[in-house]
Design an enzyme around this catalytic site. Structure first.
Site: not given
Ligand code: GDP
Ligand code: IMO
Ligand code: MG
Length: 419
Positions: A16, A409, A13, A328, A18, A326, A219, A39-41
């Protein structure tokens, strides 16, 4: 041309999705190489917020997207994601590896049952069946995407595996699976996905010398099966090296590595987090950063940036540059912390120890910085960032030995400052 890697250096999280979207505008192809729909991007484009779990983020730029052999694929989730994109008028130009392992219903069931048995000692998984699916792959009990395309062979494979699975379900006190129903369901997925399934290894190697190929990590290294806070990790290799095994690419082809790290740290699920702030600071970071998990909706645990872990794992991952995201969010603080050292039993240690029991007992050494306390979300040039923010970034560079180049930011896809 070459391969560019985007890898997370914390517990996932980091943002990645973005930065992948940012690089995707210049790339020809974007590849996922490990993980699955755990994953959740998130990518914010204008008023729209997209959440992708399986399909590489480059799909939003209408680029060729590839799900590599190292990914575990839940076909129902993949079909839903394709449908979601269609609703936004995006027809994915997608290729899924014929070798990618398939997440089966018993994987999800066992993920939930194992977590329940572990009780307070659980991993806190996403319950998507990730661990059990990778376990089956290594145990040679896996079903692969190609298997869904041939009824006779699929039936034979299921006949081989199902007695073991049914027995395990019984041991866990779970309901038996209706095998015929399961086979028909997965053959139907195979039919729907057939046009996407192919030899991604051949394809990627045939284009990587002429085209720009982006590898989108899921991850982060602290969740890596080898380098993370084991056993509180995921079951794959988000580390840069995972690209070679998860996509079938030689290390020589990866010419650039971008390490993604938040300006603070977050973690979802259980396990050690040496710099966690359990009180007001953690709550404030979570509130200001909107730290709610993209996949499971759980509140992310928060703390100050951990420069000891970043320094160590930068060596393992080899980033050429940081994308610090982040920044900001820290504008809201009058004092900002950065962890520059660890002590364990009163003695300073210089690296994250291997045992989670030791990781839990680490006392961090925190260096404090005066906050800049101004909104930086509209700033787009490095020189315009407040001096105190630049000092903080310089400090990250000095402590980790890696240059900061991309600075987030804001959530929007254009909220990036380039140094
Ligand atoms: P990922 O799994 O690495 O792709 O990250 P996620 O999408 O799960 O979580 C990152 C969160 O931060 C998302 O809600 C993005 O929209 C948000 N985000 C990413 N970059 C920035 C940033 O520079 N500033 C702010 N405020 N939010 C950001
Ligand atoms: P992205 O790609 C944050 C965490 C889970 C748990 C551990 C094992 O969005 O960064 P799993 O279901 O993979 O066996 O869970 O890994 N986890 C993540 N935490 N971002 C993720 O993906 C994750 N994918 C798994 O919360 O602690
Ligand atoms: Mg994520």
């Amino acid at each position: 041309m070459a391969g560019i890697a985007i890898v997370g250096l914390q517990w996932g999280d980091e943002g990645k999705g973005k930065i992948t979207d940012y690089f995707a505008s210049q790339a020809d192809c974007v590849v996922r190489y490990q993980g699955g729909n755990n994953a959740g991007h998130t990518i914010v484009i204008g008023e729209r917020k997209y959440k992708l779990h399986l399909i590489p983020s480059g799909v939003l730029q209408n680029k060729k997207v590839v799900i590599g052999n190292g990914v575990v694929v839940d076909p129902a989730v993949l079909l839903k994601e394709i449908e979601m994109l269609r609703q936004h008028n995006i027809e994915p130009d997608l290729m899924v590896s014929d070798r990618a392992n398939v997440i089966m219903p018993y994987h999800r069931m066992l993920d939930g049952a194992e977590e329940a048995l572990l009780g307070s000692k659980k991993v806190g998984t996403t319950k998507r069946g990730i661990g059990p699916c990778y376990s089956d792959k290594i145990a040679r009990h896996g079903i692969r995407m190609r298997d869904l395309l041939n009824e006779e062979e699929f039936r034979e494979k299921m006949e081989r595996i199902m007695p073991i699975k049914q027995r395990i379900l019984e041991v866990y006190g779970l309901e038996k699976i209706d095998e015929e129903k399961l086979i028909e369901e997965y053959l139907a997925y195979g039919k729907e996905l057939e046009k996407y399934i192919g030899d991604t290894i051949y394809f990627l190697n045939s284009i990587i010398d002429e085209k720009e190929v982006l590898f989108e990590g899921a991850q982060g290294i602290l969740l890596d099966i080898d380098y993370g806070t084991y056993p509180f990790v995921t079951s794959s290799s988000p580390v840069t090296g995972g690209i070679c095994t998860g996509a079938g690419i030689s290390p020589k082809k990866i010419k650039r590595i971008i390490g993604v790290a938040k300006a603070y740290v977050t973690r979802v699920g259980m396990g050690p987090m040496p710099t966690e702030e359990k009180g007001e600071i953690g709550d404030f970071l979570a509130e200001k950063g909107g730290e709610i998990g993209t996949t499971t909706g759980r509140r992310r645990r928060c703390g100050w940036i951990d420069l000891v872990a970043l320094r160590k794992f930068a060596r393992v991952n080899g980033p050429d540059n940081w994308n610090i995201t982040k920044l900001d969010v820290l504008s809201a603080f009058d004092t900002i912390g950065a962890v520059v050292g660890y002590t364990l039993d009163g003695e300073e240690i210089f690296s994250l120890p291997s045992r989670s029991e030791d990781q839990e007992r680490i006392v961090p050494i925190i260096e404090e910085f005066e906050g800049w306390e101004t909104d930086i979300s509209e700033i787009r040039s490095y020189e315009d960032l407040p001096e105190k923010a630049r000092n903080f970034l310089n400090f990250i560079e000095d402590e980790t030995g890696v240059r900061v180049k991309y600075i987030g930011v804001g959530a929007s896809n254009d909220a990036i400052v380039i140094k």
